[in-house]
Write an enzyme that holds these catalytic residues in place. Structure first.
Site, mmCIF file in Angstrom:
data_model
loop_
_atom_site.group_PDB
_atom_site.id
_atom_site.type_symbol
_atom_site.label_atom_id
_atom_site.label_comp_id
_atom_site.label_asym_id
_atom_site.label_seq_id
_atom_site.Cartn_x
_atom_site.Cartn_y
_atom_site.Cartn_z
ATOM 1 N N LYS A 169 0.695 33.122 90.311
ATOM 2 C CA LYS A 169 -0.707 32.879 89.963
ATOM 3 C C LYS A 169 -1.554 32.660 91.209
ATOM 4 O O LYS A 169 -2.674 33.182 91.317
ATOM 5 C CB LYS A 169 -0.804 31.666 89.030
ATOM 6 C CG LYS A 169 -0.208 31.901 87.654
ATOM 7 C CD LYS A 169 -0.093 30.618 86.854
ATOM 8 C CE LYS A 169 0.609 30.867 85.528
ATOM 9 N NZ LYS A 169 0.867 29.651 84.748
ATOM 10 N N GLN A 195 1.024 23.763 83.850
ATOM 11 C CA GLN A 195 2.155 24.679 83.791
ATOM 12 C C GLN A 195 3.204 24.169 82.808
ATOM 13 O O GLN A 195 3.657 23.032 82.895
ATOM 14 C CB GLN A 195 2.776 24.850 85.185
ATOM 15 C CG GLN A 195 3.925 25.828 85.249
ATOM 16 C CD GLN A 195 3.510 27.243 84.894
ATOM 17 O OE1 GLN A 195 2.474 27.721 85.307
ATOM 18 N NE2 GLN A 195 4.329 27.913 84.100
ATOM 19 N N ASP A 232 -5.864 28.714 80.028
ATOM 20 C CA ASP A 232 -4.719 29.158 79.227
ATOM 21 C C ASP A 232 -5.101 29.359 77.761
ATOM 22 O O ASP A 232 -4.372 30.010 77.011
ATOM 23 C CB ASP A 232 -3.570 28.144 79.312
ATOM 24 C CG ASP A 232 -2.568 28.501 80.406
ATOM 25 O OD1 ASP A 232 -2.514 29.686 80.792
ATOM 26 O OD2 ASP A 232 -1.831 27.594 80.845
#
Length: 321
Positions: A122, A166, A189
């Site tokens: 990322k 995460q 997300d």
């Protein structure tokens, strides 16, 4: 410039996280106000992902020929390169116009190799398109309050425009509680209930859509695959891919069936599907005889498999590996 990494061990010296009813009420009011500003805006979910397509307009670009005995592989790498180029151009124009660039912060808890690998990927992608990125690392035995404190501080940081927690988190941390603290306007997300709920509701637009699900739809659209009116089967129902991709397919007017661990005779459903998107994480689950001619298949799962040695014997009896 490479993303910065901030390591937090033990005690966090930033402001303590508070969960008083007043702060919760203020946050809720702010969220409602921010989301209401979206009314009247064109409902587009990223590149080529409209909420409802205009009537009379062509629903998709011309599609390639997928029928026949041989399979055609969708070139995801070239599509990704195009998207990165588009994003980089947009960020460059933003920087020229307002003198700022987007900032992404990732909260990384523990020492899982796969999580660290995903985060490095990322950060590299951010670097390639001009997004400033940083990582806040917490030790695996950090407390819930420490994790909530970090997320709360990132919500209030004006230089941070996107926040990722995460996953997976260590078992002692309440995953849903921590994800729910992320500001929906920074929840890149797309896992916050507000974003997921707006994705499910007709006429509402989430701030963000889960990226893996959005990527699956983008692959179909950019490959010229017709979605409208097609039978689609989604294998798996996780919040990362299965649930959001099924909602996106419905937004594009597909007839959607979801296959999961309790589904009886899943092969019968998939044999009727024009589009199959699987995120089961089970190698070789979908067999060739599960697919009808012309079906389009996208595998969004990640599987760890042992490398296979290929042994061949030449005409002279020599063995090559």
């Amino acid at each position: 410039m490479r993303g910065e990494r901030v390591i937090l061990r033990g005690i966090i010296n930033n402001r303590a996280f508070t969960s008083s009813s007043s702060s919760s009420s203020s946050s809720s009011s702010s969220i409602h106000s921010s989301h209401s500003l979206q009314i009247g805006r064109p409902k587009y979910l990223g590149f080529d992902l409209p909420d409802v397509r205009p009537s009379g307009a062509p629903s998709q670009p011309p599609k390639p020929h997928f029928d026949g005995p041989s399979a055609e592989i969708i070139d995801g790498k070239s599509i990704a390169a195009i998207i990165k180029s588009q994003v980089a151009n947009e960020i460059s124009r933003m920087k020229d116009a307002v003198g700022k660039r987007p900032g992404l912060a990732v909260v990384l808890v523990g020492e899982r190799n796969d999580s660290h690998s995903f985060v490095r990927t990322k950060m590299k992608a951010c670097d390639e398109v001009g997004i400033f990125s940083s990582v806040v690392e917490l030790c695996a035995d950090c407390t819930k309050d420490e994790a909530l404190c970090v997320v709360s501080n990132l919500n209030e940081d004006p230089s941070v425009h996107g926040v990722i927690v995460q996953l997976p988190l260590p078992q002692h941390l309440e995953e849903e509680m921590i994800l729910n603290v992320v500001d929906p306007g920074k929840d890149v997300d797309g896992f916050h209930p507000l974003n997921m709920g707006c994705l499910a509701m007709k006429g509402r637009e989430p701030f963000f859509v889960p990226c893996a699900a959005k990527g699956c739809i983008d692959l179909l659209l950019r490959s010229g695959v017709e979605i409208v009116g097609k039978n689609a089967v989604v294998i798996g129902r996780s919040k990362l891919v299965g649930l959001p991709v099924s909602l996106l397919l419905q937004r594009h007017h597909a007839t959607v069936s979801v296959v999961h661990s309790f589904t009886k005779n899943p092969q019968d459903l998939t044999r009727e599907a024009d589009i199959i998107i699987t995120d089961a994480g089970v190698p070789n689950m979908v067999r060739g005889n599960w697919l009808k001619p012309g079906a389009v298949v996208i595998d969004a799962g990640t599987n760890a498999v042992k490398p296979v040695k290929v042994v061949s014997i030449t005409a002279k009896g020599h063995i090559s590996v």
